[in-house]
Write a protein that holds these residues in place. Structure first.
Motif, PDB file in Angstrom:
ATOM      1  N   TRP A 139      10.529 -10.594  10.472  1.00 18.32           N
ATOM      2  CA  TRP A 139      11.196 -11.231  11.602  1.00 18.32           C
ATOM      3  C   TRP A 139      10.754 -12.680  11.720  1.00 18.32           C
ATOM      4  N   SER A 140      11.693 -13.578  11.968  1.00 23.77           N
ATOM      5  CA  SER A 140      11.368 -15.000  12.093  1.00 23.77           C
ATOM      6  C   SER A 140      10.603 -15.260  13.385  1.00 23.77           C
ATOM      7  N   PRO A 141       9.829 -16.347  13.447  1.00 24.37           N
ATOM      8  CA  PRO A 141       9.048 -16.652  14.657  1.00 24.37           C
ATOM      9  C   PRO A 141       9.896 -16.829  15.911  1.00 24.37           C
ATOM     10  N   ASP A 142      11.160 -17.259  15.767  1.00 21.85           N
ATOM     11  CA  ASP A 142      12.002 -17.423  16.947  1.00 21.85           C
ATOM     12  C   ASP A 142      12.768 -16.148  17.300  1.00 21.85           C
ATOM     13  N   GLY A 143      12.603 -15.094  16.499  1.00 22.21           N
ATOM     14  CA  GLY A 143      13.219 -13.813  16.789  1.00 22.21           C
ATOM     15  C   GLY A 143      14.693 -13.717  16.481  1.00 22.21           C
ATOM     16  N   LYS A 144      15.281 -14.749  15.877  1.00 23.57           N
ATOM     17  CA  LYS A 144      16.724 -14.779  15.668  1.00 23.57           C
ATOM     18  C   LYS A 144      17.153 -14.342  14.272  1.00 23.57           C
ATOM     19  N   ARG A 145      16.216 -14.324  13.306  1.00 22.15           N
ATOM     20  CA  ARG A 145      16.563 -14.039  11.919  1.00 22.15           C
ATOM     21  C   ARG A 145      15.590 -13.030  11.311  1.00 22.15           C
ATOM     22  N   ILE A 146      16.042 -12.406  10.256  1.00 25.89           N
ATOM     23  CA  ILE A 146      15.199 -11.504   9.475  1.00 25.89           C
ATOM     24  C   ILE A 146      15.308 -11.920   8.012  1.00 25.89           C
ATOM     25  N   ALA A 147      14.170 -12.112   7.380  1.00 27.97           N
ATOM     26  CA  ALA A 147      14.128 -12.328   5.927  1.00 27.97           C
ATOM     27  C   ALA A 147      13.891 -10.987   5.255  1.00 27.97           C
ATOM     28  N   TYR A 148      14.385 -10.831   4.034  1.00 31.79           N
ATOM     29  CA  TYR A 148      14.219  -9.567   3.327  1.00 31.79           C
ATOM     30  C   TYR A 148      14.454  -9.787   1.837  1.00 31.79           C
ATOM     31  N   ALA A 149      14.086  -8.790   1.052  1.00 33.40           N
ATOM     32  CA  ALA A 149      14.363  -8.779  -0.382  1.00 33.40           C
ATOM     33  C   ALA A 149      15.532  -7.827  -0.635  1.00 33.40           C
ATOM     34  N   LYS A 150      16.445  -8.244  -1.538  1.00 31.83           N
ATOM     35  CA  LYS A 150      17.634  -7.437  -1.790  1.00 31.83           C
ATOM     36  C   LYS A 150      17.979  -7.474  -3.272  1.00 31.83           C
TER      37      LYS A 150
END
Length: 321
Positions: A139-150
């Motif tokens: 989860w990003s520090p601002d809570g708006k995005r999620i990073a992931y591996a795909k």
């Protein structure tokens, strides 16, 4: 030494065997368990700066599918958050406000269903669209995005998307496996580990505004599962010449590299405490039959404390912000 990568089972290309499940935990039990820690940690213990609960995945010989649990960093009884005897939830990660958890679901056949989110009462359960097959949510520090591996072909690449799956953007384009993204405190960078066909893995970082990539650790390493602290240090697990995985710290510019654990065991999946003074991690033995427990340690390598002690495999812990 594949277990040092932080995955219980992986395919030949490093893709994690992760996927789907059904959450049936009672809302009241979930609310209580995710607000663990009304009592403070003992003075001087690694968790003393704030008794924020730790969420993790667990499986046992009797229950080989994985569920999510929570525990206070001051110890005590674990609280089971999900109840799924046929399917698994893994790789939990807290939202920055501590009100939601993202995680990965996978089924008995190994197919990854993707990334899901839920709130701390067990409600508002949502699949993140476009993440089928994805792993390693962060989860990003601002809570708006999620990073992931795909997966992309036979490799895994790093993506970022909105929590609702919108505006998914592929960040890396390599012939290697890019895994386990972790955000810088200001949200301008991601660190991750890049595994090549020769079996080596190093910590990399990427600037989101330009997609410029820089190596944090050197070639020929075996470095896995980085986690970036609010104090601007990166913890990761390195398989060294001893054949065991130990925790190391490094600055984002690659300086200040040093080891903080040295046992004849495999230490992996470090996660920073909110104050950046301590880490929780998994310590396991030399094969899959050995239990794997959660431990706490200060960032200077002192005050090593065993947190879980049951005959279980406790993995992929994340300390609530």
């Amino acid at each position: 030494m594949e277990r040092a990568r932080g995955f219980r089972r992986t395919g030949a290309n490093g893709a994690a065997r992760r996927g789907w499940a059904v959450v049936t935990a009672a809302a009241t039990a979930m609310a209580a368990s995710l607000t663990l820690g009304a009592a403070g940690a003992a003075a001087g213990a690694p968790g003393a700066a704030g008794d924020h609960p730790i969420v993790f995945a667990r499986y046992t010989a009797a229950a080989p599918t994985e569920d999510l649990y929570a525990i206070s960093p001051s110890g005590g009884t674990t609280a089971k958050l999900t109840h799924t005897p046929a399917v698994s939830e893994v790789m939990p990660t807290w939202s920055p406000d501590g009100k939601h958890v993202a995680f990965v679901r996978y089924g008995s056949g190994g197919a990854i269903d993707g990334i899901w989110t839920m709130n701390t009462t067990g409600g508002d359960l949502k699949a993140v669209p476009g993440t089928k097959g994805a792993s390693d949510p962060a989860w990003s520090p601002d809570g708006k995005r999620i990073a992931y591996a795909k997966p992309v072909g036979t490799q895994r690449e790093i993506y970022v998307a909105g929590v609702d799956g919108a505006h998914a953007t592929r960040l890396t384009h390599t012939a290697a496996d890019d895994l386990h993204p972790t955000w810088s405190p200001d949200g301008t960078y991601l660190a991750f580990n890049r595994a090549d066909a020769g079996g080596h893995s190093r910590v990399m970082k990427i600037r989101l505004s330009t997609l410029a990539q820089t190596a944090v650790t050197g070639p020929g390493s075996h470095d896995w599962t980085p986690d970036w602290s609010h104090g601007d240090r990166i913890a990761f697990s390195r398989v060294d010449s001893s054949g065991f995985a130990h925790l190391h710290l490094v600055r984002p510019d690659g300086t200040g590299l040093h080891r903080i654990t040295a046992a004849r065991a495999n230490d992996k999946n470090p996660s920073w405490s909110p104050d950046g003074h301590s880490l929780v991690f998994t310590r396991g033995g030399v094969d899959d039959a050995d239990p794997e427990h959660l431990y706490l340690v200060r960032a200077d390598g002192t005050a090593l404390t065993e947190l879980t002690k049951t005959d279980s495999h406790d993995l992929e812990a994340d300390w609530r912000p």
